[in-house]
Design an enzyme around this catalytic site. Structure first.
Site, short mmCIF file in Angstrom:
data_model
loop_
_atom_site.label_atom_id
_atom_site.label_comp_id
_atom_site.label_asym_id
_atom_site.label_seq_id
_atom_site.Cartn_x
_atom_site.Cartn_y
_atom_site.Cartn_z
N SER A 1 0.84 -1.19 0.00
CA SER A 1 0.00 0.00 0.00
C SER A 1 0.88 1.25 0.00
O SER A 1 1.71 1.43 -0.89
CB SER A 1 -0.97 -0.05 1.17
OG SER A 1 -1.97 0.93 1.06
N GLU B 1 -9.93 -3.57 -5.95
CA GLU B 1 -9.41 -2.49 -5.11
C GLU B 1 -9.39 -1.19 -5.89
O GLU B 1 -9.13 -1.15 -7.09
CB GLU B 1 -8.03 -2.82 -4.57
CG GLU B 1 -6.94 -3.09 -5.59
CD GLU B 1 -5.58 -3.24 -4.88
OE1 GLU B 1 -5.21 -2.33 -4.13
OE2 GLU B 1 -4.93 -4.28 -5.06
N HIS C 1 -7.40 -5.31 -1.65
CA HIS C 1 -6.18 -4.56 -1.38
C HIS C 1 -5.25 -5.35 -0.46
O HIS C 1 -5.67 -5.87 0.57
CB HIS C 1 -6.59 -3.24 -0.71
CG HIS C 1 -5.48 -2.27 -0.48
ND1 HIS C 1 -4.75 -1.72 -1.50
CD2 HIS C 1 -4.99 -1.74 0.68
CE1 HIS C 1 -3.87 -0.88 -0.99
NE2 HIS C 1 -3.98 -0.88 0.32
#
Length: 311
Positions: free
Chosen positions: A144, A238, A268
């Protein structure tokens, strides 16, 4: 079985998703609760350390003799998470490449906005080099925001004239803080965790008035030429899918060796859900093969740090 796993995971994530109205403090508390509910494997050891004055979590896996170093960056949109809460996923990368993992506890916004995280990441990488670790024995990895930070660190290291690591592996990279990716909106219904409404206030926390399109904030806009081989993985469910796609496209256009993998129907950072999702284990296995091939193809001395450092 996979479809059933995907549906079960989606339901779990939707139940634990942050409220759009929650503030940073509440989101941090909820994330700590979630991560503390997932204990580490007994064979994973974590201790505090430091690199270049930056705190790190030093992660080793029992039975794995570390020949290399993974410099790892946790996720959390630059305002949440910490190096220790990422130890489970980070250890899975280290296990697969026979490496010690240094998970960087970079400073978080809004208390420490950009460029604090970028500065800490570069300081940690430079400290590894100063400790005598060959760059060809190092890989960067992150999930991320940590994935975006890993790429920004490569760009930053290149621009500072530092030798670059053997490769980098990024999971669901948060790479465009202008939130211009089309999937920010088109994948809103499919994504059980993130949304434009959740991301926008956290962007403001991190950028603190700086241009979100700066290359070290949003590496999709950076000059990526000269970077080492890059593996980018994302799920089709995502909102940051387009970040991964555009990052890979930009890297390829800059003549970087890049591999983009998009796994259908997974969320995600799906790699974090190995016990629940077959695709997670498979993706990490492929990442291990990718990184190992780049590490073993490089000529490097054994991993012998200077006395008293990276012990």
């Amino acid at each position: 079985m996979s479809t059933e796993q995907q549906n079960q995971l989606d339901a779990i994530l939707r139940r634990s998703a942050f409220s759009v109205d929650s503030d940073v403090g509440e989101q941090r508390r909820l994330l700590r609760e979630l991560t503390s509910a997932q204990p580490l494997s007994a064979e994973v050891a974590v201790k505090s350390g430091e690199l270049g004055g930056v705190p790190v979590a030093e992660i080793t896996v029992g039975g794995v003799e570390p020949r290399y170093v993974v410099l790892y960056f946790h996720g959390g949109v630059y305002v949440l998470g910490d190096a220790f809460s990422a130890a489970g996923l980070a250890s899975q990368v280290g296990r697969r490449v026979g490496a010690k993992v240094c998970s960087v506890d970079y400073r978080l916004a809004p208390e420490h906005p950009y460029p604090a995280a970028v500065d800490d990441a570069l300081a940690a990488y430079e400290a590894l080099l100063n400790d005598g670790i060959a760059p060809s024995a190092i890989v960067l990895a992150g999930e991320s925001a940590g994935g975006g930070l890993a790429v920004a660190t490569l760009v930053n290291a290149r621009d500072h004239g530092l030798p670059l690591p053997a490769a980098a592996y990024v999971m669901s990279p948060y790479a465009d803080l202008t939130l211009a990716g089309t999937t920010i909106d088109t994948k809103g219904e499919a994504d059980p965790l993130l949304s434009r409404a959740l991301l926008e206030p956290r962007v403001t926390d991190y950028t603190a008035g700086q241009d979100a399109a700066l290359g070290l904030i949003s590496p999709v806009f950076a000059d990526l030429s000269g970077l080492p081989p890059l593996l980018v993985q994302a799920g089709s469910h995502e909102v940051l899918l387009d970040d991964a796609v555009r990052l890979a496209q930009r890297a390829g256009a800059a003549d970087v060796e890049v591999t983009l993998e998009i796994t259908p129907r997974v969320p995600h950072v799906f790699q974090a859900y190995g016990p629940l999702l077959d695709e997670a284990t498979a993706a990490l296995d492929r990442a291990g093969q990718f990184l190992s091939a780049r590490l073993t193809s490089a000529v490097s001395p054994p991993l012998v740090p200077k006395p008293g450092r990276l012990s």
